[in-house]
Enzyme design. Structure first.
Site, short mmCIF file in Angstrom:
data_model
loop_
_atom_site.label_atom_id
_atom_site.label_comp_id
_atom_site.label_asym_id
_atom_site.label_seq_id
_atom_site.Cartn_x
_atom_site.Cartn_y
_atom_site.Cartn_z
N GLU A 425 0.83 -1.21 0.00
CA GLU A 425 0.00 0.00 0.00
C GLU A 425 0.87 1.26 0.00
OE1 GLU A 425 -3.26 -0.35 -0.69
OE2 GLU A 425 -3.06 1.80 -0.95
C1 LIG Z 1 2.14 -9.95 0.72
C2 LIG Z 1 1.93 -8.89 -0.32
C3 LIG Z 1 0.64 -8.53 -0.66
C4 LIG Z 1 0.44 -7.57 -1.66
N1 LIG Z 1 -0.84 -7.29 -2.07
C5 LIG Z 1 -1.02 -6.56 -3.20
C6 LIG Z 1 -2.31 -6.44 -3.81
O1 LIG Z 1 -3.31 -6.97 -3.30
N2 LIG Z 1 -2.43 -5.76 -4.97
C7 LIG Z 1 -1.35 -5.18 -5.57
O2 LIG Z 1 -1.51 -4.58 -6.62
N3 LIG Z 1 -0.11 -5.25 -5.02
C8 LIG Z 1 0.08 -5.93 -3.86
N4 LIG Z 1 1.34 -6.04 -3.32
C9 LIG Z 1 2.43 -5.35 -3.94
C10 LIG Z 1 2.97 -4.21 -3.09
O3 LIG Z 1 2.07 -3.14 -3.08
C11 LIG Z 1 4.35 -3.83 -3.63
O4 LIG Z 1 5.24 -4.87 -3.24
C12 LIG Z 1 4.83 -2.49 -3.14
O5 LIG Z 1 4.09 -1.47 -3.74
C13 LIG Z 1 6.30 -2.23 -3.42
O6 LIG Z 1 6.63 -2.50 -4.74
P1 LIG Z 1 7.88 -3.46 -5.07
O7 LIG Z 1 7.70 -4.69 -4.29
O8 LIG Z 1 8.02 -3.57 -6.53
O9 LIG Z 1 9.12 -2.70 -4.46
P2 LIG Z 1 9.99 -1.59 -5.22
O10 LIG Z 1 9.10 -0.56 -5.82
O11 LIG Z 1 10.97 -2.27 -6.09
O12 LIG Z 1 10.76 -0.92 -4.00
C14 LIG Z 1 11.98 -1.44 -3.45
C15 LIG Z 1 12.55 -0.40 -2.48
O13 LIG Z 1 12.87 0.81 -3.21
C16 LIG Z 1 12.20 1.92 -2.65
N5 LIG Z 1 11.74 2.82 -3.73
C17 LIG Z 1 11.16 2.47 -4.90
N6 LIG Z 1 10.83 3.58 -5.60
C18 LIG Z 1 11.20 4.63 -4.85
C19 LIG Z 1 11.09 6.05 -4.99
N7 LIG Z 1 10.52 6.60 -6.07
N8 LIG Z 1 11.57 6.84 -4.01
C20 LIG Z 1 12.14 6.30 -2.90
N9 LIG Z 1 12.25 4.99 -2.70
C21 LIG Z 1 11.78 4.15 -3.65
C22 LIG Z 1 11.01 1.34 -1.89
O14 LIG Z 1 10.57 2.20 -0.83
C23 LIG Z 1 11.57 0.01 -1.39
O15 LIG Z 1 12.26 0.20 -0.19
C24 LIG Z 1 1.56 -6.95 -2.28
C25 LIG Z 1 2.85 -7.32 -1.91
C26 LIG Z 1 3.05 -8.27 -0.96
C27 LIG Z 1 4.46 -8.69 -0.63
#
Ligand SMILES: Cc1cc2nc3c(=O)[nH]c(=O)nc-3n(C[C@H](O)[C@H](O)[C@H](O)COP(=O)(O)OP(=O)(O)OC[C@H]3O[C@@H](n4cnc5c(N)ncnc54)[C@H](O)[C@@H]3O)c2cc1C
Length: 577
Positions: A425
């Site tokens: 989220e």
């Molecule tokens: C158990 C689980 C349930 C989930 N449920 C849903 C769901 O129901 N629907 C759905 O759509 N998604 C869902 N997600 C996805 C979740 O919302 C994403 O994992 C989350 O938004 C982070 O994206 P990412 O994993 O690609 O991390 P990344 O975006 O790759 O981030 C990796 C790190 O880099 C940092 N970072 C990335 N971009 C920036 C920036 N611009 N500025 C500063 N820091 C940055 C982040 O803060 C983080 O620390 C779920 C994930 C999990 C693990």
């Protein structure tokens, strides 16, 4: 918290809540608490051990007891309490719904995600769906007969939602064919309800790149016939479930859409705007998870501290043992948990009350003020409470000593389960960026400034044996003002480097103000002659607020250099591969 901090009684003045007697809310919560303790909480451990499992045909079987618990939840109607009566909801304020949701989440976080995601999908449909869409989907989702999901994430599109590539091709009949793969979809497939209403973000053929080109679609697991009955299976499938650190009860699905029938919500390319309307409530609900798991972890830690005996107290003879709760260091851990829990609860409930004002106040200025307050508080509720959820469930493990690390006590499960709260989220880093990039600049800093004015007035109103709290709280307010001014004057990477510690400082000080407000009410009620259990409860409110403001607020002032040092040292740092 509801009465004295969030002022829930004021909501009765809004037409929508005229029927909500503040005096009846406690009884309602008592009843809900009993239900969640007896029906949902017992599923927590088995949910963790068994986890949801995908079968070879793509169906998903939830852990033992979950189908039954969900059915009972639907029958009892607790999930529908804060929705619009027009769609079968109970018409209660969001803040009351949130208090109930807190108990549901404490009972079983993995399970609670099913109603949570459904709630987000209902909010989006309610705000942006056509009348026909609302009538088709919303009543069955409010009742819980059908559940909802949010499909944003793709392998290359996480925080950067604009990078998503799922496609939506318009059909001759006005529907769309949705094709693409979504990952991490919470409760994307399961066996607890008859239909799953997926809300899917995708791009139409001529959409521009980035978030501007995103549209949002209803893509149900089963299509629905004209008479409302369930029709043919849509072409979408759960192709796998993730293996995770925690929330094993919640199936986290990889979803494949292969030309699935979808129905556009609103206009093409307005998907992100639609998402934003439900984001505040979804983010608050996730923040609440930090509070809810810290609360359960605390209850368990307190119990253990009475049950476990050890020697080592100076006043004990050799060979004698006493409950560990008698050690100052154990009491420090427990009171730290309790004080942060009350602080988080004050912040989350105020946030929800502000949302109720924003939506339902008759007066336009009050609606505007509620909206602004909710906007400012939401990143604090989401990020601060989930960060604290991690820290406090860790303290809960610590109180248990070695047994905390051993799975059978259950203390470790809370620690594992809440770890995701800071990630999904919108990661907590993204929340901090939202705070300094969008919320702090509102009215040139005056929106946050007004909130700090409130904290200052709560601090200045303290008297008698609470008067020693005025100084540390006002020092906290002054630090927030100084840090906020610095961040507004130093935009770009310099400010981005200080965003996360600023969110922490601001949250602590604002919540400290709310605890001061509550402590002042407790003090007045005690002075008016409260006795017995009520007097003990009020005394403990004052103890908790005193500890928070005397010890936890000043500790955060040490963050000032992290907030205001800029980006130079971070830029100079060269991580070596
Ligand atoms: C158990 C689980 C349930 C989930 N449920 C849903 C769901 O129901 N629907 C759905 O759509 N998604 C869902 N997600 C996805 C979740 O919302 C994403 O994992 C989350 O938004 C982070 O994206 P990412 O994993 O690609 O991390 P990344 O975006 O790759 O981030 C990796 C790190 O880099 C940092 N970072 C990335 N971009 C920036 C920036 N611009 N500025 C500063 N820091 C940055 C982040 O803060 C983080 O620390 C779920 C994930 C999990 C693990």
């Amino acid at each position: 918290m509801l009465q004295h901090v969030a002022n829930v009684g004021e909501l009765q003045a809004h037409e929508a809540f005229g029927h909500v007697e503040p005096s009846e809310i406690a009884g309602l919560l008592e009843e809900a608490g009993r239900f969640f303790s007896e029906v949902v909480a017992p599923t927590n451990r088995i949910g963790d051990i068994q986890g949801s499992q995908r079968n070879p045909d793509g169906s998903v079987t939830t852990p033992d007891g979950i189908v039954d618990a969900y059915q009972k939840l639907v029958e009892a109607g607790w999930g529908a309490i804060a929705f619009d009566p027009e769609f079968g909801g109970g018409g209660f304020p969001t803040v009351v719904g949130l208090a109930i949701q807190e108990m549901l989440t404490s009972a079983n976080m993995g399970f609670s995600l099913c109603p949570l995601l459904t709630q987000g999908a209902i909010h989006l449909l309610d705000a942006h769906g056509s009348e026909e869409q609302k009538l088709t989907w919303v009543p069955k989702m409010v009742s819980g007969e059908w559940t909802g999901t949010m499909n944003l994430t793709e392998p290359q599109a996480g925080s950067d939602v604009g990078a998503l590539t799922a496609k939506a091709a318009r059909n001759a009949d006005g529907t769309y064919s949705i094709t693409g793969q979504k990952i991490f979809i919470t409760w994307g497939e399961h066996d607890v309800a008859d239909n799953i209403v997926h809300l899917v973000l995708a791009r139409t053929a001529d959409a521009p790149p980035g978030t501007k080109g995103i549209s949002v679609f209803v893509v149900p697991k089963f299509l629905v016939n004209d008479d409302g009955t369930i029709g043919e299976r849509n072409s979408l499938e759960c192709v796998s479930l993730e293996h995770k650190l925690g929330i094993h009860c919640s199936p986290t699905a990889v979803m494949a859409f292969e030309g699935a029938t979808g129905y556009l919500i609103g206009e093409e390319q307005t998907g992100m705007r639609s998402m934003f309307t439900m984001m505040n409530s979804a983010r608050l609900s996730v923040g609440l998870e930090g509070l809810a798991l810290a609360e359960r972890s605390y209850q368990q830690a307190v119990q253990y501290s009475f049950d476990r005996t050890q020697g080592g107290r100076p006043d004990l003879a050799k060979g004698e043992a006493a409950p560990i709760v008698e050690h100052p260091d154990v009491r420090r851990m427990l009171l730290t948990m309790k004080a942060y829990i009350e602080a988080m609860r004050s912040l989350c409930y105020l946030n929800a009350k502000a949302m109720d004002d924003a939506q339902h106040a008759a007066d336009a200025d009050m609606r505007q003020a509620g909206q602004e307050l909710a906007e400012v508080l939401t990143p604090l509720s989401k990020a601060w409470c989930t960060d604290l959820g991690n820290e406090l469930t860790s303290l809960g493990v610590q109180v248990h000593g070695g047994m905390g690390f051993i799975e059978e006590t259950g203390a470790a499960q809370h620690y594992r389960d809440i770890r995701i709260g800071a990630i999904y989220e919108g990661t907590n880093g993204i929340q901090a960026i939202d705070l300094i990039g969008r919320k702090l600049p509102m009215r040139d800093g005056a929106a946050v400034g007004d909130l700090l004015d409130d904290s200052q007035s709560y601090a200045e109103a303290l008297s008698g044996n609470l008067s020693s709290l005025t100084k540390p709280l006002i020092e906290g307010v002054s630090a927030c003002r100084e840090a906020g001014a610095w961040l507004l004057a130093n935009r770009g990477d310099a400010a981005l480097a200080g965003a996360t510690p600023y969110l922490r400082l601001l949250s602590t000080v604002v919540a400290g103000g709310l605890l001061a407000k509550g402590a002042g009410v407790a003090q007045a009620e005690l002075a008016a002659g409260a006795t017995g259990a009520r007097a003990e409860f009020l005394t403990q409110k004052m103890v908790t607020a005193t500890f928070f403001i005397e010890q936890l607020v000043p500790a955060q002032l040490g963050l000032m250099p992290s907030i205001m040092s800029g980006n130079d040292v971070l830029a100079a740092y060269q991580p070596a591969l």
